[in-house]
Design a protein around this motif. Structure first.
Motif, short mmCIF file in Angstrom:
data_model
loop_
_atom_site.label_atom_id
_atom_site.label_comp_id
_atom_site.label_asym_id
_atom_site.label_seq_id
_atom_site.Cartn_x
_atom_site.Cartn_y
_atom_site.Cartn_z
N GLY A 86 -24.01 13.77 -2.18
CA GLY A 86 -24.20 13.28 -0.82
C GLY A 86 -25.69 13.15 -0.52
N VAL A 87 -26.02 12.44 0.53
CA VAL A 87 -27.42 12.23 0.91
C VAL A 87 -28.13 13.57 1.09
CG1 VAL A 87 -28.97 11.24 2.63
CG2 VAL A 87 -26.90 10.04 2.01
N GLU A 88 -27.46 14.51 1.76
CA GLU A 88 -28.07 15.81 2.02
C GLU A 88 -28.24 16.64 0.75
OE1 GLU A 88 -23.76 16.16 1.88
OE2 GLU A 88 -25.02 14.78 3.01
N GLU A 89 -27.57 16.26 -0.32
CA GLU A 89 -27.68 16.97 -1.60
C GLU A 89 -28.77 16.40 -2.51
OE1 GLU A 89 -23.29 18.36 -2.76
OE2 GLU A 89 -23.46 16.18 -2.44
N LEU A 90 -29.36 15.28 -2.15
CA LEU A 90 -30.39 14.67 -2.97
C LEU A 90 -31.61 15.58 -2.99
CD1 LEU A 90 -30.20 10.93 -1.83
CD2 LEU A 90 -29.15 12.00 -3.84
N GLU A 91 -32.12 15.83 -4.19
CA GLU A 91 -33.29 16.69 -4.38
C GLU A 91 -34.33 15.96 -5.20
OE1 GLU A 91 -32.09 20.37 -6.13
OE2 GLU A 91 -30.67 20.83 -4.53
N VAL A 92 -35.58 16.17 -4.86
CA VAL A 92 -36.65 15.44 -5.52
C VAL A 92 -36.79 15.82 -7.00
CG1 VAL A 92 -38.59 16.98 -4.94
CG2 VAL A 92 -38.96 14.51 -5.13
N GLY A 93 -36.52 17.07 -7.37
CA GLY A 93 -36.64 17.49 -8.77
C GLY A 93 -35.78 16.68 -9.73
N PRO A 94 -34.46 16.65 -9.52
CA PRO A 94 -33.60 15.86 -10.40
C PRO A 94 -33.94 14.36 -10.38
CG PRO A 94 -32.29 17.44 -9.18
CD PRO A 94 -33.68 17.48 -8.60
N ILE A 95 -34.36 13.87 -9.23
CA ILE A 95 -34.73 12.45 -9.14
C ILE A 95 -35.94 12.17 -10.01
CG2 ILE A 95 -35.68 10.70 -7.58
CD1 ILE A 95 -33.72 11.81 -5.44
N LEU A 96 -36.97 13.02 -9.90
CA LEU A 96 -38.18 12.81 -10.70
C LEU A 96 -37.90 13.00 -12.20
CD1 LEU A 96 -40.91 14.46 -8.46
CD2 LEU A 96 -40.41 12.02 -8.77
N LEU A 97 -37.04 13.95 -12.55
CA LEU A 97 -36.66 14.11 -13.95
C LEU A 97 -35.95 12.86 -14.47
CD1 LEU A 97 -35.46 17.82 -14.12
CD2 LEU A 97 -37.42 16.81 -15.29
N ALA A 98 -35.07 12.30 -13.66
CA ALA A 98 -34.37 11.07 -14.06
C ALA A 98 -35.36 9.93 -14.23
CB ALA A 98 -33.30 10.72 -13.04
N LEU A 99 -36.35 9.87 -13.36
CA LEU A 99 -37.33 8.78 -13.41
C LEU A 99 -38.42 8.99 -14.46
CD1 LEU A 99 -37.68 8.17 -9.59
CD2 LEU A 99 -36.57 6.68 -11.27
N ALA A 100 -38.43 10.15 -15.11
CA ALA A 100 -39.42 10.40 -16.16
C ALA A 100 -39.18 9.53 -17.38
CB ALA A 100 -39.39 11.88 -16.56
N ASP A 101 -37.96 9.06 -17.56
CA ASP A 101 -37.64 8.21 -18.71
C ASP A 101 -37.93 6.75 -18.39
OD1 ASP A 101 -35.94 8.00 -21.39
OD2 ASP A 101 -35.36 6.36 -20.04
N GLU A 102 -38.67 6.08 -19.28
CA GLU A 102 -39.07 4.69 -19.02
C GLU A 102 -37.88 3.74 -18.93
OE1 GLU A 102 -40.99 2.43 -22.36
OE2 GLU A 102 -40.87 4.38 -23.35
N ASN A 103 -36.83 3.97 -19.70
CA ASN A 103 -35.65 3.09 -19.61
C ASN A 103 -34.96 3.22 -18.27
OD1 ASN A 103 -35.54 1.79 -22.28
ND2 ASN A 103 -35.34 3.88 -23.01
N ARG A 104 -34.86 4.44 -17.76
CA ARG A 104 -34.23 4.65 -16.44
C ARG A 104 -35.12 4.08 -15.34
NH1 ARG A 104 -32.26 9.73 -18.98
NH2 ARG A 104 -34.05 10.86 -18.15
N ARG A 105 -36.45 4.22 -15.46
CA ARG A 105 -37.35 3.61 -14.48
C ARG A 105 -37.19 2.10 -14.48
NH1 ARG A 105 -41.10 6.98 -16.63
NH2 ARG A 105 -42.27 5.26 -17.55
N ARG A 106 -37.02 1.54 -15.64
CA ARG A 106 -36.84 0.09 -15.75
C ARG A 106 -35.57 -0.36 -15.03
NH1 ARG A 106 -36.35 -2.77 -21.55
NH2 ARG A 106 -35.30 -4.64 -20.83
N VAL A 107 -34.49 0.39 -15.21
CA VAL A 107 -33.23 0.08 -14.54
C VAL A 107 -33.42 0.18 -13.02
CG1 VAL A 107 -30.87 0.91 -14.13
CG2 VAL A 107 -31.73 0.70 -16.47
#
Length: 103
Positions: A10-31
């Motif tokens: 949910g929106v209230e469950e979104l956390e910056v840590g997991p988001i930044l970890l997901a975005l650390a990968d160039e392929n995921r950033r590209r998507v």
């Protein structure tokens, strides 16, 4: 939850840590960048031109979904996704724009 629904935080469950970890990968950033270019559109996951095996792509889609960056839904033989732009902007204003601009 019906067969076409996958679990999303949910929106209230979104956390910056997991988001930044997901975005650390160039392929995921590209998507994310491709989705951000057309935030109201939903895309077939198979439509992304990534130099990855199907199993690697599946893992990347899961990471993006579980971090809260995308909504995914299953329909027939396809898996579709779209950026959670409104949710992300509400929780972390400017984050997606900054990530896309930095790449």
């Amino acid at each position: 939850m019906d067969a076409g629904q996958l679990a999303h935080p949910g929106v209230e469950e979104l956390e910056v840590g997991p988001i930044l970890l997901a975005l650390a990968d160039e392929n995921r950033r590209r998507v994310v960048a491709e989705l951000a270019a057309r935030p109201d559109d939903e895309r077939l996951c198979a439509s992304f031109d990534l130099p990855l095996s199907k199993s690697s792509r599946t893992r990347h889609w899961r990471v993006l979904r579980e971090a809260g960056l995308v909504y995914q839904r299953s329909a027939g033989n396809g898996l579709y996704m779209r950026l959670r732009k409104e949710d992300l902007d509400a929780r972390f204003p400017g984050l997606i724009q900054a990530v896309v601009a930095a790449d």
